[in-house]
Design an enzyme around this catalytic site. Structure first.
Site, mmCIF file in Angstrom:
data_model
loop_
_atom_site.group_PDB
_atom_site.id
_atom_site.type_symbol
_atom_site.label_atom_id
_atom_site.label_comp_id
_atom_site.label_asym_id
_atom_site.label_seq_id
_atom_site.Cartn_x
_atom_site.Cartn_y
_atom_site.Cartn_z
ATOM 1 N N GLU A 306 -54.024 17.898 89.015
ATOM 2 C CA GLU A 306 -52.572 17.743 89.029
ATOM 3 C C GLU A 306 -51.887 18.515 87.912
ATOM 4 O O GLU A 306 -50.736 18.929 88.043
ATOM 5 C CB GLU A 306 -52.184 16.256 88.895
ATOM 6 C CG GLU A 306 -52.689 15.364 90.009
ATOM 7 C CD GLU A 306 -54.000 14.699 89.626
ATOM 8 O OE1 GLU A 306 -54.744 15.299 88.828
ATOM 9 O OE2 GLU A 306 -54.283 13.605 90.110
ATOM 10 N N ASP A 348 -46.566 58.049 80.894
ATOM 11 C CA ASP A 348 -46.001 59.336 80.532
ATOM 12 C C ASP A 348 -46.496 59.678 79.131
ATOM 13 O O ASP A 348 -47.017 58.810 78.421
ATOM 14 C CB ASP A 348 -44.476 59.259 80.572
ATOM 15 C CG ASP A 348 -43.822 60.633 80.564
ATOM 16 O OD1 ASP A 348 -44.554 61.626 80.669
ATOM 17 O OD2 ASP A 348 -42.586 60.707 80.449
ATOM 18 N N ASP A 610 -39.950 55.489 80.905
ATOM 19 C CA ASP A 610 -38.643 55.177 80.329
ATOM 20 C C ASP A 610 -37.513 55.996 80.917
ATOM 21 O O ASP A 610 -36.367 55.863 80.495
ATOM 22 C CB ASP A 610 -38.671 55.379 78.811
ATOM 23 C CG ASP A 610 -38.981 56.827 78.439
ATOM 24 O OD1 ASP A 610 -39.254 57.642 79.343
ATOM 25 O OD2 ASP A 610 -38.953 57.146 77.232
ATOM 26 N N ASP A 614 -38.794 57.576 86.458
ATOM 27 C CA ASP A 614 -39.894 56.607 86.445
ATOM 28 C C ASP A 614 -39.549 55.302 87.166
ATOM 29 O O ASP A 614 -40.418 54.444 87.342
ATOM 30 C CB ASP A 614 -40.280 56.258 84.990
ATOM 31 C CG ASP A 614 -40.788 57.461 84.222
ATOM 32 O OD1 ASP A 614 -41.502 58.275 84.825
ATOM 33 O OD2 ASP A 614 -40.467 57.585 83.029
ATOM 34 N N ASN A 678 -67.436 13.770 90.746
ATOM 35 C CA ASN A 678 -67.109 12.345 90.816
ATOM 36 C C ASN A 678 -66.754 11.899 92.231
ATOM 37 O O ASN A 678 -67.178 10.839 92.698
ATOM 38 C CB ASN A 678 -65.939 12.022 89.875
ATOM 39 C CG ASN A 678 -66.378 11.969 88.427
ATOM 40 O OD1 ASN A 678 -67.572 11.844 88.130
ATOM 41 N ND2 ASN A 678 -65.423 12.069 87.515
ATOM 42 N N ASN A 703 -58.802 9.646 86.200
ATOM 43 C CA ASN A 703 -58.187 10.955 86.412
ATOM 44 C C ASN A 703 -57.091 11.215 85.382
ATOM 45 O O ASN A 703 -56.970 12.318 84.836
ATOM 46 C CB ASN A 703 -57.622 11.008 87.836
ATOM 47 C CG ASN A 703 -57.243 12.417 88.248
ATOM 48 O OD1 ASN A 703 -58.024 13.340 88.058
ATOM 49 N ND2 ASN A 703 -56.067 12.577 88.805
ATOM 50 N N ASP A 707 -57.065 14.163 82.500
ATOM 51 C CA ASP A 707 -56.001 15.159 82.404
ATOM 52 C C ASP A 707 -55.409 15.201 81.002
ATOM 53 O O ASP A 707 -55.104 16.276 80.470
ATOM 54 C CB ASP A 707 -54.912 14.867 83.430
ATOM 55 C CG ASP A 707 -55.299 15.334 84.836
ATOM 56 O OD1 ASP A 707 -56.192 16.188 84.934
ATOM 57 O OD2 ASP A 707 -54.705 14.836 85.810
#
Length: 890
Positions: A306, A348, A610, A614, A678, A703, A707
């Protein structure tokens, strides 16, 4: 918000109103607005900004997260449980869901705010006349009635009418789909022209009838020339604002988003299969339906990582902030991961590989002798050229000032990227002279004669060959060269065009040097050592580029020129582009073709540029990279903006991208393998154990605590070995890792079940408590094994990861001995139970380390066996292909 100028008023049909009437309606003049009027109008009409996608209120965005199918199913089941009297389960599930959603929402919101703050630092600016003087203001501060000054490289900041235009060509492909620049002229210049017919009243400025010469629309860009534009509509009232809903669509998915989507589909398939299996087994054993449903849904939630969105968002946001400290502005957060995956950088050379401090070194006649006359001609051409002057023009003007007062400019054919030259027509004492300056090969092709003393001589084949050889020699010395040619013009009454560039007299050369940047050689070496192939893409010739490559220590593997590229189809170009690392004399369209060809061969391509030429390649590359002093078009198209022209900074960005990706993958590998193990164990236990191995609320608590132990992963250190090569999503690798380590975890879980039931004779409550402790200890402590490919004691975790991991494991052990543990159905465990769980956890961690080493050995072997030939930077040998040019002649 801007009022729509079409709604009412004398300027409602501004696109077909005379300029004088527009000035009167807008209270403006050719010298623009005064500052006070502009300020009042800005306050009344709002900033010149397009409406963003609709932003929902924070509350609505928070509630929208509950639309997640798994969360909806979990809440629905908990509500059913509450209705049937199980208030404790309902309360705990609701708290877990709220905390998970809140954590995800807060972190993503903070990441979004950080990205917006960074993006504001690269806001565009425009030159505008205020109180009769040219000033620079932010684009969002422009208002109707402003007179904006435009030059080559400018973005058109709003809709308006041209007051005057000088050889103005604009690219309006974003609005009309036209592939080539179109010429625009002022209303006065269009008088009597067949294409200047007034459009029908009521039509809009973007209608086809109005794709005419006097209107410029926001979203266009100036390719060449200069102009003054009277702004008549800003912000949402512009034509682009009228169709803003199409521009506000989400961009195409990046490689990172493709990877997360594929990962989500993998989890979905496995979750559905696991839930259906558990429901079927419990139904066959005639267990309570509600309890079975809650158990199955809890399994589904347990299998899903999650916190993945939060981990990704926080990691990317931290990466963006660290890159900001390195003077790299991130405009698109996911570009950080793309940067880490980049295996080709096309760049370049000017300003990136060189110092961008070009100086004029030589001014020579056709015979190679110093010539003040050639310098004067070049100076006149550069002085009278309008638009955005190139660094070469600046070097000419800075070299030695000349008195131009006797000369008067009559006309100009501005520079464009196809002709690669600029022409000016000047007059002195009644004598008109056309001066052309540009690429030597193109200038030479226009010439019929060559200056030689007082009388020009005819350019025969031998003379052309001698000049061409001299041009080539300049290149081998690392000099950039322009040629200069002239022609006496008898009649200047007609409007100038490129057709007037004929029968020229070749005058000579001006040669420039842009010294290599001292840091570039090391930066290129470092990028190559980290698996990024650097390819130089330039409009310069092969000799100059090859000389620069030699100075920087870049081995030339192959050279492609613009002419060769023009003869190739896309498939052939893809193969040739992989083999070559110098691309010379290329046009803007060919830069884009090179990028697309490399992407088509499976590479993640970054493009650093630049200039106006380009922009297309920046837009099409996986990662568009520009610099803070780039033209507006380039900065707009880029994903990253470098505040310093230094490849060393970009190398840090590459490493940051890989560090970000590595930490995201740590969470995915740990969460999926532990959760999968698990869940498989619980599903298997349903076949052999007459009671639920863990209550639904215990599964959710497991869980949730897991987490929490992983929230410090974005802060974790990354091994240097993980930064050496580009990293991309590999769903097969994730699946195999999840199955391998999940299966190992399940084996130990089943061993735990057997010991608890057969040896320790545990009852239901003791069984669930002991397995909860064992499950938490193994899946939390295994982070120290999985987070690194090296031996765990050779790679130090971040301090906060140590704290969160060890604290969670300790909490799992202590919880059964507290009153809170009793509320979850836990009981205090005897000492020998705790000793058995501790022993099993220790053996599991040792087994996981051995399994990890074997897994990576087998994975590496398989990759070597199926690897196709790739870029030379990943192999020692030179690829097959066109060899580089011959050694430089001295």
């Amino acid at each position: 918000m801007n009022a729509d100028p079409r709604a009412s008023g004398p300027d409602a049909d501004w696109w077909c109103t005379s300029p004088d009437a527009l000035f009167a309606a807008l209270g403006s003049s050719a010298n623009g607005l005064d500052a006070a009027t502009a300020q009042r109008r800005l306050a009344a009409e709002g900033p010149n900004l397009l409406r963003r996608r609709r932003e929902w209120p924070l509350v609505m965005r928070f509630l929208a997260r509950f639309a997640n199918p798994l969360i909806a199913v979990l809440l629905a089941a908990s509500i059913i449980s509450a209705l049937l009297g199980d208030q404790a389960s309902f309360g705990f599930v609701a708290i877990v869901v709220l905390l998970s959603v809140a954590l995800d929402f807060v972190q993503e919101h903070r990441a979004g705010q950080a990205a917006l703050a960074l993006q504001r630092s690269v806001a565009l600016r425009a030159q505008v006349l205020r109180d009769g003087a040219a000033v620079e203001v932010p684009v969002q501060a422009l208002v109707r009635g402003d007179v904006v000054l435009l030059a080559a490289g400018s973005l058109v900041p709003a809709d308006g009418r041209l007051i005057d235009a000088n050889d103005l060509f604009v690219n309006q492909a974003a609005l009309t789909g036209e592939a080539y620049p179109v010429e625009k002229r002022s209303a006065a210049a269009c008088q009597g022209a067949p294409d200047a017919a007034a459009p029908p009243t009521g039509a809009g400025p973007g209608d086809s009838a109005l794709a005419g010469p006097t209107v410029l629309l926001m979203g266009s860009s100036v390719v060449s020339g200069s102009a003054r534009l009277l702004l008549c509509a800003t912000g949402d009232a512009t034509e682009l604002g009228r169709i803003a809903h199409t521009l506000a669509d989400a961009p195409p998915p990046t490689s990172f988003e493709h990877g997360t989507r594929a990962f989500g589909m993998l989890l979905t398939r496995m979750t559905i299969g696991l839930v259906l299996f558990v429901l079927l087994v419990n139904a066959l054993q005639h267990r309570p339906l509600l309890e079975s449903l809650m158990f199955a849904v809890a399994l589904a939630v347990g299998l899903t990582p999650e916190l993945l969105p939060m981990i990704v968002s926080v990691t990317l946001a931290r990466g963006a902030l660290r890159m900001a400290r390195q003077k790299v502005i991130v405009k698109r957060l996911s570009a950080i991961e793309d940067l880490g995956a980049m295996d080709v950088l096309a760049t370049d050379k000017t300003g990136t590989l060189t110092e961008a401090r070009i100086r004029l070194e030589q001014h020579l006649d056709a015979a190679g002798n110093d010539s003040a006359h050639v310098l004067e001609l070049a100076y006149l051409n550069s002085h009278f050229e309008t638009g955005l002057k190139s660094p070469l023009d600046d070097a000419i003007l800075a070299h030695r000032p000349h008195d131009v007062s006797p000369w008067r400019k009559l006309g100009e054919v501005p520079f464009d990227f196809e002709r690669r030259r600029v022409s000016v027509l000047v007059e002195r004492d009644g004598q008109r002279l056309l001066i052309v300056k540009g690429a030597p090969e193109d200038i030479l092709a226009l010439c019929a004669t060559c200056e030689s003393g007082a009388t020009p001589v005819v350019l025969d084949a031998a003379g052309r060959a001698a000049i061409a050889e001299r041009i080539e020699a300049f290149g081998y010395q690392g000099l950039r060269v322009l040629a200069v040619a002239t022609r006496r013009v008898a009649d200047a009454g007609v409007r100038m065009s490129a057709a007037d560039e004929h029968d020229m007299v070749f005058a000579g050369f001006v040669a420039f040097l842009d010294p290599p940047k001292l840091s570039a050689a090391q930066a290129l070496h470092d990028l190559q050592a980290h698996g990024v192939a650097c390819k130089i893409v330039t409009g310069d010739n092969e000799a100059v580029t090859q000389h620069l490559a030699g100075v920087l220590g870049v081995a030339v593997r192959g050279v492609l020129t613009g002419r060769e590229i023009a003869r190739m189809d896309d498939a052939a170009l893809g193969a040739a582009a992989e083999r070559s690392n110098l691309f010379c004399r290329v046009t803007p369209a060919q830069k884009n073709r090179i990028v697309l060809a490399l992407k088509g061969r499976g590479h993640v391509v970054g493009f650093l540029g630049d200039g106006i030429n380009d922009a297309t390649a920046l837009h099409c590359a996986d990662i568009g990279i520009s610099v803070d002093d780039a033209v507006d078009v380039a900065k707009q198209a880029a994903d990253l903006v470098l505040l310093e022209r230094d490849l060393a900074v970009l190398r840090q960005g590459v490493l940051e991208g890989r560090r970000t990706f590595a930490n995201v993958m740590k969470y995915i590998m740990m969460a999926t393998s532990s959760n999968f193990g698990n869940m498989v164990s619980m599903a298997a236990a349903a076949l052999f154990i007459p009671f639920l191995p863990m209550l639904p609320v215990q599964i959710l608590l497991n869980n949730f605590l897991y987490d929490l132990s992983e929230v410090a992963i974005p802060l974790d250190r990354v091994d240097p070995s993980q930064l050496r090569r580009p990293k991309v999503w590999d769903i097969a690798f994730i699946r195999n890792f999840m199955i391998a380590f999940g299966s190992l975890s399940s084996v130990f879980d089943l061993l735990t079940f057997a010991i608890l039931i057969e040896v320790l004779k545990a009852g239901e409550a003791q069984f669930r408590t002991a397995w909860f402790v064992e499950s938490m200890a193994t899946q939390v402590l295994v982070v120290f094994v999985i987070r690194t490919r090296a031996r765990p004691w050779r790679s130090r975790p971040a301090p906060w990861l140590n704290v969160s991991t060890l604290a969670t494991a300790a909490l799992a052990v202590v919880l059964p001995y507290t009153a809170l543990g009793g509320a979850f159905g836990f009981v205090a465990l005897p000492l020998w139970f705790v000793a058995a769980v501790g022993a099993l956890t220790g053996v599991y961690l040792v087994a996981a380390e051995f399994a990890k080493q074997r897994f990576y050995r087998l994975t590496s072997l398989k990759r070597v066996q199926r690897r196709r030939p790739i870029l030379e930077t990943r192999h020692g040998g030179a690829p097959q292909g066109r060899p580089p040019p011959p050694p430089a002649r001295r």
